[in-house]
Design an enzyme around this catalytic site. Structure first.
Site, short mmCIF file in Angstrom:
data_model
loop_
_atom_site.label_atom_id
_atom_site.label_comp_id
_atom_site.label_asym_id
_atom_site.label_seq_id
_atom_site.Cartn_x
_atom_site.Cartn_y
_atom_site.Cartn_z
N PRO A 1 0.79 -1.23 0.00
CA PRO A 1 0.00 0.00 0.00
C PRO A 1 0.82 1.28 0.00
CG PRO A 1 -0.16 -1.11 2.12
CD PRO A 1 0.51 -2.08 1.17
N ASN A 2 0.35 2.21 -0.81
CA ASN A 2 0.88 3.57 -0.93
C ASN A 2 2.19 3.68 -1.69
OD1 ASN A 2 -1.26 4.96 0.50
ND2 ASN A 2 -0.51 3.87 2.32
N ARG B 1 6.07 12.33 -2.55
CA ARG B 1 6.19 12.94 -1.22
C ARG B 1 7.26 12.22 -0.41
NH1 ARG B 1 0.72 11.93 0.92
NH2 ARG B 1 0.16 11.32 -1.17
N TYR C 1 12.14 8.31 1.38
CA TYR C 1 12.04 7.27 0.35
C TYR C 1 12.78 7.61 -0.95
CZ TYR C 1 8.42 5.65 3.52
OH TYR C 1 7.74 5.21 4.64
N ASN D 1 7.97 -5.75 -0.83
CA ASN D 1 7.90 -4.59 0.05
C ASN D 1 6.44 -4.47 0.44
OD1 ASN D 1 7.86 -2.21 1.43
ND2 ASN D 1 9.07 -1.04 -0.06
N ALA E 1 3.19 -0.84 4.91
CA ALA E 1 2.63 -0.85 6.26
C ALA E 1 2.10 -2.22 6.68
CB ALA E 1 1.52 0.20 6.37
N HIS F 1 3.91 -4.52 9.23
CA HIS F 1 3.82 -4.33 10.68
C HIS F 1 2.46 -4.78 11.24
CE1 HIS F 1 7.28 -2.00 9.53
NE2 HIS F 1 6.54 -1.11 8.90
N GLU G 1 12.25 -9.92 2.20
CA GLU G 1 11.45 -8.79 2.72
C GLU G 1 12.28 -7.54 2.49
OE1 GLU G 1 10.83 -8.94 6.96
OE2 GLU G 1 10.25 -6.83 7.01
N HIS H 1 12.62 -3.18 2.49
CA HIS H 1 12.17 -1.83 2.83
C HIS H 1 13.16 -0.83 2.27
CE1 HIS H 1 9.16 -3.61 5.27
NE2 HIS H 1 10.09 -4.39 5.79
N ILE H 2 12.63 0.23 1.72
CA ILE H 2 13.47 1.29 1.15
C ILE H 2 14.22 2.01 2.27
CG2 ILE H 2 13.40 3.49 -0.11
CD1 ILE H 2 10.81 2.33 -1.49
N SER H 3 13.48 2.31 3.32
CA SER H 3 14.06 3.07 4.44
C SER H 3 14.65 2.12 5.49
CB SER H 3 12.98 3.94 5.09
OG SER H 3 11.96 3.13 5.64
N ARG I 1 13.52 4.27 12.65
CA ARG I 1 12.29 5.07 12.59
C ARG I 1 11.40 4.78 13.80
NH1 ARG I 1 9.81 4.72 6.75
NH2 ARG I 1 8.69 6.52 7.59
N ARG J 1 7.43 0.53 13.50
CA ARG J 1 8.00 -0.01 12.25
C ARG J 1 9.09 -1.05 12.54
NH1 ARG J 1 5.89 3.46 8.33
NH2 ARG J 1 5.61 5.55 9.14
O1 CA2 Z 1 10.72 1.75 3.85
C1 CA2 Z 1 9.85 1.11 3.26
O2 CA2 Z 1 9.99 0.66 2.13
C2 CA2 Z 1 8.48 0.90 3.93
O3 CA2 Z 1 8.07 -0.44 3.63
C3 CA2 Z 1 7.55 1.93 3.30
C4 CA2 Z 1 6.17 1.95 3.93
C5 CA2 Z 1 6.26 2.02 5.46
O4 CA2 Z 1 4.96 1.89 6.03
C6 CA2 Z 1 7.17 0.94 6.04
O5 CA2 Z 1 7.25 1.10 7.44
C7 CA2 Z 1 8.56 1.04 5.44
C8 CA2 Z 1 5.38 3.17 3.43
C9 CA2 Z 1 5.15 3.17 1.94
C10 CA2 Z 1 4.46 4.44 1.54
O6 CA2 Z 1 5.32 5.16 0.69
C11 CA2 Z 1 5.06 6.47 0.40
C12 CA2 Z 1 5.97 7.07 -0.42
C13 CA2 Z 1 5.79 8.40 -0.76
C14 CA2 Z 1 4.70 9.11 -0.26
C15 CA2 Z 1 3.80 8.50 0.57
C16 CA2 Z 1 3.99 7.14 0.89
#
Ligand code: CA2
Length: 155
Positions: A11-12, A19, A24, A80, A83, A86, A104, A106-108, A113, A117
């Site tokens: 998702p997202n 953003r 990210y 990936n 959310a 978690h 698994e 994650h970008i970040s 954080r 997370r």
């Molecule tokens: O770091 C990652 O890749 C995450 O999986 C990204 C998720 C976050 O909930 C995880 O804790 C870590 C969030 C993805 C949403 O990405 C956005 C990117 C730009 C603007 C809004 C959301």
């Protein structure tokens, strides 16, 4: 037979690049798809790259990836789950139940954080976990999957 690598995004992640570039980066999801495609070409693999905002759809895709792996047509899966990482027992059960060889991703750096997370339902059922390398982590994860596939080949 050319094996497929599934790269599944939750998702997202369709909003990537629009953003939160400080967390990210500036790449869009389409840029990420291209990075993955380049890695697959280099490694002699086929890419199946998808994104969904729906948990059930991701469950279905994991089942599909597990069946393809069991049939020998897939090398493994990079997920990936965003959310859902978690929160989702359903995704964890799908990985385990479908026998998916999973990275698994994650970008970040999720461990630098918020505390929520820092727990993942997926890590215990993943073969490897990649986080904190930005979008460059995707081709690195694909390389890991390619390595598993090579190690499995009996000559
Ligand atoms: O770091 C990652 O890749 C995450 O999986 C990204 C998720 C976050 O909930 C995880 O804790 C870590 C969030 C993805 C949403 O990405 C956005 C990117 C730009 C603007 C809004 C959301």
């Amino acid at each position: 037979m050319t094996q497929t690598v599934y790269v599944l995004n939750g998702p997202n992640l369709n909003l990537l690049g629009s953003r939160e570039p400080g967390i990210y980066g500036a790449h869009t999801l389409d840029d990420v798809r291209q990075l993955c495609a380049q890695a697959c070409t280099r490694l002699g693999l086929k890419l199946d790259f998808r994104q969904s905002n729906h948990e059930g759809e991701l469950v279905g895709w994991l089942q599909e990836a597990g069946s393809a792996e069991a049939a020998g047509s897939a090398a493994g899966t990079v997920l990936n789950a965003a959310a859902y990482t978690h929160t989702s027992v359903a995704l964890r059960d799908a990985v385990k139940g479908a026998g998916v060889s999973l990275v698994e991703l994650h970008i970040s750096n999720v461990h630098a954080r918020e505390e929520f997370r820092q727990h993942s339902y997926l890590s215990p059922v993943a073969r490897g976990v990649m986080f904190g390398f930005g979008t460059a982590g995707y081709p690195l994860a694909i390389e890991a999957v390619a390595g598993w596939a090579r190690a499995k080949v009996v000559v």
